[in-house]
Design a protein around this motif. Structure first.
Motif, PDB file in Angstrom:
ATOM      1  N   ALA A   6     -14.131  18.329   6.769  1.00  0.00           N
ATOM      2  CA  ALA A   6     -14.630  19.438   7.601  1.00  0.00           C
ATOM      3  C   ALA A   6     -14.162  20.780   7.061  1.00  0.00           C
ATOM      4  O   ALA A   6     -13.574  21.584   7.783  1.00  0.00           O
ATOM      5  N   GLU A   7     -14.399  20.995   5.774  1.00  0.00           N
ATOM      6  CA  GLU A   7     -14.024  22.254   5.106  1.00  0.00           C
ATOM      7  C   GLU A   7     -12.540  22.580   5.250  1.00  0.00           C
ATOM      8  O   GLU A   7     -12.141  23.718   5.464  1.00  0.00           O
ATOM      9  N   GLY A   8     -11.698  21.556   5.203  1.00  0.00           N
ATOM     10  CA  GLY A   8     -10.254  21.748   5.269  1.00  0.00           C
ATOM     11  C   GLY A   8      -9.681  21.864   6.672  1.00  0.00           C
ATOM     12  O   GLY A   8      -8.482  22.046   6.828  1.00  0.00           O
ATOM     13  N   LYS A   9     -10.530  21.764   7.698  1.00  0.00           N
ATOM     14  CA  LYS A   9     -10.044  21.901   9.077  1.00  0.00           C
ATOM     15  C   LYS A   9      -9.492  20.601   9.634  1.00  0.00           C
ATOM     16  O   LYS A   9      -8.764  20.605  10.612  1.00  0.00           O
ATOM     17  N   LEU A  10      -9.853  19.489   9.050  1.00  0.00           N
ATOM     18  CA  LEU A  10      -9.405  18.179   9.517  1.00  0.00           C
ATOM     19  C   LEU A  10      -8.565  17.536   8.415  1.00  0.00           C
ATOM     20  O   LEU A  10      -9.022  17.378   7.287  1.00  0.00           O
ATOM     21  N   GLY A  11      -7.327  17.199   8.748  1.00  0.00           N
ATOM     22  CA  GLY A  11      -6.440  16.537   7.795  1.00  0.00           C
ATOM     23  C   GLY A  11      -6.146  15.127   8.260  1.00  0.00           C
ATOM     24  O   GLY A  11      -6.111  14.852   9.462  1.00  0.00           O
ATOM     25  N   TYR A  12      -5.963  14.229   7.331  1.00  0.00           N
ATOM     26  CA  TYR A  12      -5.645  12.852   7.692  1.00  0.00           C
ATOM     27  C   TYR A  12      -4.657  12.278   6.683  1.00  0.00           C
ATOM     28  O   TYR A  12      -4.595  12.716   5.532  1.00  0.00           O
ATOM     29  N   ALA A  39      14.109 -10.433  11.391  1.00  0.00           N
ATOM     30  CA  ALA A  39      13.971  -9.900  10.038  1.00  0.00           C
ATOM     31  C   ALA A  39      12.709 -10.386   9.355  1.00  0.00           C
ATOM     32  O   ALA A  39      12.717 -10.744   8.197  1.00  0.00           O
ATOM     33  N   LYS A  40      11.601 -10.398  10.073  1.00  0.00           N
ATOM     34  CA  LYS A  40      10.340 -10.771   9.446  1.00  0.00           C
ATOM     35  C   LYS A  40       9.952  -9.703   8.445  1.00  0.00           C
ATOM     36  O   LYS A  40      10.199  -8.518   8.638  1.00  0.00           O
ATOM     37  N   ASP A  41       9.326 -10.110   7.381  1.00  0.00           N
ATOM     38  CA  ASP A  41       8.958  -9.196   6.306  1.00  0.00           C
ATOM     39  C   ASP A  41       7.508  -8.748   6.489  1.00  0.00           C
ATOM     40  O   ASP A  41       6.638  -9.076   5.697  1.00  0.00           O
ATOM     41  N   ASN A  42       7.239  -8.000   7.554  1.00  0.00           N
ATOM     42  CA  ASN A  42       5.899  -7.510   7.838  1.00  0.00           C
ATOM     43  C   ASN A  42       5.757  -6.064   7.391  1.00  0.00           C
ATOM     44  O   ASN A  42       6.724  -5.307   7.382  1.00  0.00           O
ATOM     45  N   LEU A  43       4.536  -5.681   7.044  1.00  0.00           N
ATOM     46  CA  LEU A  43       4.276  -4.297   6.686  1.00  0.00           C
ATOM     47  C   LEU A  43       4.328  -3.412   7.925  1.00  0.00           C
ATOM     48  O   LEU A  43       4.011  -3.843   9.027  1.00  0.00           O
ATOM     49  N   MET A  44       4.716  -2.149   7.728  1.00  0.00           N
ATOM     50  CA  MET A  44       4.688  -1.152   8.778  1.00  0.00           C
ATOM     51  C   MET A  44       3.587  -0.152   8.404  1.00  0.00           C
ATOM     52  O   MET A  44       3.480   0.243   7.240  1.00  0.00           O
ATOM     53  N   TYR A  45       2.767   0.230   9.378  1.00  0.00           N
ATOM     54  CA  TYR A  45       1.684   1.162   9.136  1.00  0.00           C
ATOM     55  C   TYR A  45       1.918   2.440   9.900  1.00  0.00           C
ATOM     56  O   TYR A  45       2.473   2.438  10.987  1.00  0.00           O
ATOM     57  N   ALA A  46       1.469   3.550   9.323  1.00  0.00           N
ATOM     58  CA  ALA A  46       1.555   4.838  10.002  1.00  0.00           C
ATOM     59  C   ALA A  46       0.335   5.663   9.618  1.00  0.00           C
ATOM     60  O   ALA A  46      -0.152   5.597   8.496  1.00  0.00           O
ATOM     61  N   GLY A  47      -0.161   6.440  10.584  1.00  0.00           N
ATOM     62  CA  GLY A  47      -1.307   7.284  10.308  1.00  0.00           C
ATOM     63  C   GLY A  47      -1.259   8.550  11.136  1.00  0.00           C
ATOM     64  O   GLY A  47      -0.563   8.629  12.143  1.00  0.00           O
ATOM     65  N   ARG A  48      -2.021   9.552  10.680  1.00  0.00           N
ATOM     66  CA  ARG A  48      -2.045  10.821  11.398  1.00  0.00           C
ATOM     67  C   ARG A  48      -3.374  11.515  11.115  1.00  0.00           C
ATOM     68  O   ARG A  48      -3.860  11.515   9.991  1.00  0.00           O
ATOM     69  N   VAL A  49      -3.931  12.109  12.162  1.00  0.00           N
ATOM     70  CA  VAL A  49      -5.117  12.942  12.045  1.00  0.00           C
ATOM     71  C   VAL A  49      -4.789  14.254  12.745  1.00  0.00           C
ATOM     72  O   VAL A  49      -4.223  14.261  13.832  1.00  0.00           O
ATOM     73  N   GLN A  50      -5.111  15.372  12.105  1.00  0.00           N
ATOM     74  CA  GLN A  50      -4.855  16.666  12.736  1.00  0.00           C
ATOM     75  C   GLN A  50      -6.027  17.603  12.496  1.00  0.00           C
ATOM     76  O   GLN A  50      -6.683  17.549  11.466  1.00  0.00           O
ATOM     77  N   TYR A  51      -6.299  18.434  13.488  1.00  0.00           N
ATOM     78  CA  TYR A  51      -7.377  19.404  13.402  1.00  0.00           C
ATOM     79  C   TYR A  51      -6.834  20.801  13.531  1.00  0.00           C
ATOM     80  O   TYR A  51      -5.992  21.073  14.341  1.00  0.00           O
TER      81      TYR A  51
END
Length: 51
Positions: A6-12, A39-51
């Motif tokens: 969105a022309e730099g207005k939306l970051g993810y 102590a399970k060896d599971n992946l951790m996920y992280a995400g972010r969206v900003q306007y």
């Protein structure tokens, strides 16, 4: 992964992580199991969206 839209207005950003510690200092998987830490060896996920 990260980027803009969105022309730099939306970051993810998004990431998937696997480390060598289990939430208490720098315990290894074997040390965490010996201490009774889940102590399970599971992946951790992280995400972010900003306007």
């Amino acid at each position: 992964m990260w980027g803009n839209a969105a022309e730099g207005k939306l970051g993810y950003s998004f990431g998937a992580f696997e480390g060598h510690t289990f939430g208490i200092g720098s315990l290894t998987q074997n040390q965490a199991k010996a201490a009774g830490v889940n102590a399970k060896d599971n992946l951790m996920y992280a995400g972010r969206v900003q306007y």
